[in-house]
Design a protein around this motif. Structure first.
Motif, mmCIF file in Angstrom:
data_model
loop_
_atom_site.group_PDB
_atom_site.id
_atom_site.type_symbol
_atom_site.label_atom_id
_atom_site.label_comp_id
_atom_site.label_asym_id
_atom_site.label_seq_id
_atom_site.Cartn_x
_atom_site.Cartn_y
_atom_site.Cartn_z
ATOM 1 N N GLY A 1 35.282 138.462 -21.754
ATOM 2 C CA GLY A 1 36.731 139.235 -21.852
ATOM 3 C C GLY A 1 36.625 140.479 -22.232
ATOM 4 O O GLY A 1 37.242 141.578 -21.925
ATOM 5 N N HIS A 2 35.636 140.728 -23.170
ATOM 6 C CA HIS A 2 35.086 142.164 -23.572
ATOM 7 C C HIS A 2 34.660 143.206 -22.281
ATOM 8 O O HIS A 2 35.205 144.201 -21.912
ATOM 9 C CB HIS A 2 34.117 142.217 -24.477
ATOM 10 N N TRP B 1 23.623 139.663 -19.885
ATOM 11 C CA TRP B 1 24.283 138.633 -19.207
ATOM 12 C C TRP B 1 25.610 139.603 -19.130
ATOM 13 O O TRP B 1 26.281 139.649 -18.096
ATOM 14 C CB TRP B 1 24.473 137.345 -19.936
ATOM 15 N N THR B 2 26.003 139.968 -20.504
ATOM 16 C CA THR B 2 27.141 140.744 -20.469
ATOM 17 C C THR B 2 27.379 142.026 -19.530
ATOM 18 O O THR B 2 28.226 142.290 -18.619
ATOM 19 C CB THR B 2 27.822 140.945 -21.924
ATOM 20 N N LEU B 3 26.483 142.715 -19.738
ATOM 21 C CA LEU B 3 26.109 144.024 -18.966
ATOM 22 C C LEU B 3 26.290 143.886 -17.382
ATOM 23 O O LEU B 3 26.864 144.381 -16.477
ATOM 24 C CB LEU B 3 24.944 144.896 -19.291
ATOM 25 N N ASP C 1 32.844 156.737 -24.988
ATOM 26 C CA ASP C 1 32.624 155.751 -23.930
ATOM 27 C C ASP C 1 31.385 154.760 -24.135
ATOM 28 O O ASP C 1 30.758 154.370 -23.276
ATOM 29 C CB ASP C 1 32.402 156.473 -22.563
ATOM 30 N N ALA C 2 31.517 154.506 -25.570
ATOM 31 C CA ALA C 2 30.343 153.715 -25.992
ATOM 32 C C ALA C 2 30.920 152.174 -26.194
ATOM 33 O O ALA C 2 30.217 151.447 -26.905
ATOM 34 C CB ALA C 2 29.477 154.158 -27.120
ATOM 35 N N ALA C 3 32.232 151.817 -25.861
ATOM 36 C CA ALA C 3 32.825 150.777 -26.505
ATOM 37 C C ALA C 3 32.259 149.372 -25.722
ATOM 38 O O ALA C 3 32.261 148.508 -26.563
ATOM 39 C CB ALA C 3 34.181 150.783 -26.040
ATOM 40 N N LEU C 4 31.641 149.537 -24.724
ATOM 41 C CA LEU C 4 30.996 148.261 -24.051
ATOM 42 C C LEU C 4 29.928 147.753 -24.849
ATOM 43 O O LEU C 4 29.794 146.791 -25.348
ATOM 44 C CB LEU C 4 30.594 148.567 -22.422
ATOM 45 N N HIS C 5 29.043 148.654 -25.168
ATOM 46 C CA HIS C 5 27.913 148.365 -25.841
ATOM 47 C C HIS C 5 28.115 148.054 -27.236
ATOM 48 O O HIS C 5 27.641 147.083 -27.848
ATOM 49 C CB HIS C 5 26.683 149.515 -25.870
#
Length: 240
Positions: A162-163, A104-106, A213-217
């Protein structure tokens, strides 16, 4: 003078029912879809600030006043712009709540990356439209079996959204913000590593370990791990 309540009512009307133009008089020349498509193209090309009723009218080859027959003003246009840019959530077959909320977030992040200006609109006070509410529904469906209250479920969706949106803002200059920052800071940290030893070490470790660049996961995983810990705590308390 129109009140804020009038603007909310007009936004709701546009979001949920395309206004019916009177049967008398000339046949309507435009549709809400055409107006929103023109505004979206302008925002994609030149940014959200470039979207004005005048620019939209020029793109459609008409006078600005002609658009007010369809859209009362910029506030209402923004509401529809946001909802159409988000669209509906993709179908999900994940039975596991963590996998479902990760997907959902991705998906929300991917949708926002396509139209980064939508993040600005999403973070302003606004009336959620059918597309945005469909995202709520899909996210809440993934949590339907969890021992969480309604407020907690909404809070979790807000944190995940928000993230995702904050990551879109970081990627405004490109898809690899941490790598770009490291390149910019490289000469400074090399010359002043004694002044900033921890920062220098962290950037060096990230480059060596491939963790840039792994902050999303990472953020999604930590948020959901925290919720899993809360659920385990509540479950054990119920058993006890």
């Amino acid at each position: 003078m129109a009140s804020p309540e009038d603007g909310v009512a007009a936004s709701v009307q546009l979001l949920w029912h395309e206004p019916a133009v009177g049967r008398r008089g000339p046949r309507p020349k435009f549709t809400i879809d055409a107006i929103v498509a023109a505004a979206t193209a302008i925002a994609d090309e030149d940014g959200l600030d470039a979207v004005t009723m005048q620019r939209v009218a020029e793109r459609l080859g008409t006078a600005k006043m002609a658009l007010y027959r369809y859209v009362p003003g910029r506030t209402e246009l923004d509401a529809v712009l946001l909802d159409r840019s988000l669209g509906g959530p993709p179908a999900s077959s994940d039975a596991d709540w963590r996998a479902a909320l990760t997907a959902w977030t991705l998906a929300l992040h991917e949708r926002a990356v396509a139209h980064p200006w939508a993040v600005t609109l999403a973070q302003r006070p606004h009336v959620p439209g059918p597309g945005e509410l469909a995202w709520y529904e899909r996210g809440l469906e993934a949590m339907s079996e969890l021992p969480l209250g309604g407020g907690e479920r909404l809070d979790l969706l807000a944190l995940l959204a928000g993230h995702a949106q904050s990551m879109v803002r970081q990627q405004a200059e490109g898809p690899h913000p941490e790598q770009n920052l490291a390149a910019q800071l490289g000469p400074v940290l090399a010359a002043r590593s004694a002044d900033y030893p921890r920062t220098s070490a962290a950037f060096a470790d990230a480059a060596r370990d491939g963790d840039r660049d792994a902050a999303l996961h990472f953020g999604i995983e930590r948020l959901l791990a925290g919720v899993a810990a809360l659920i385990a705590e509540r479950t054990s308390s119920d058993v006890a």
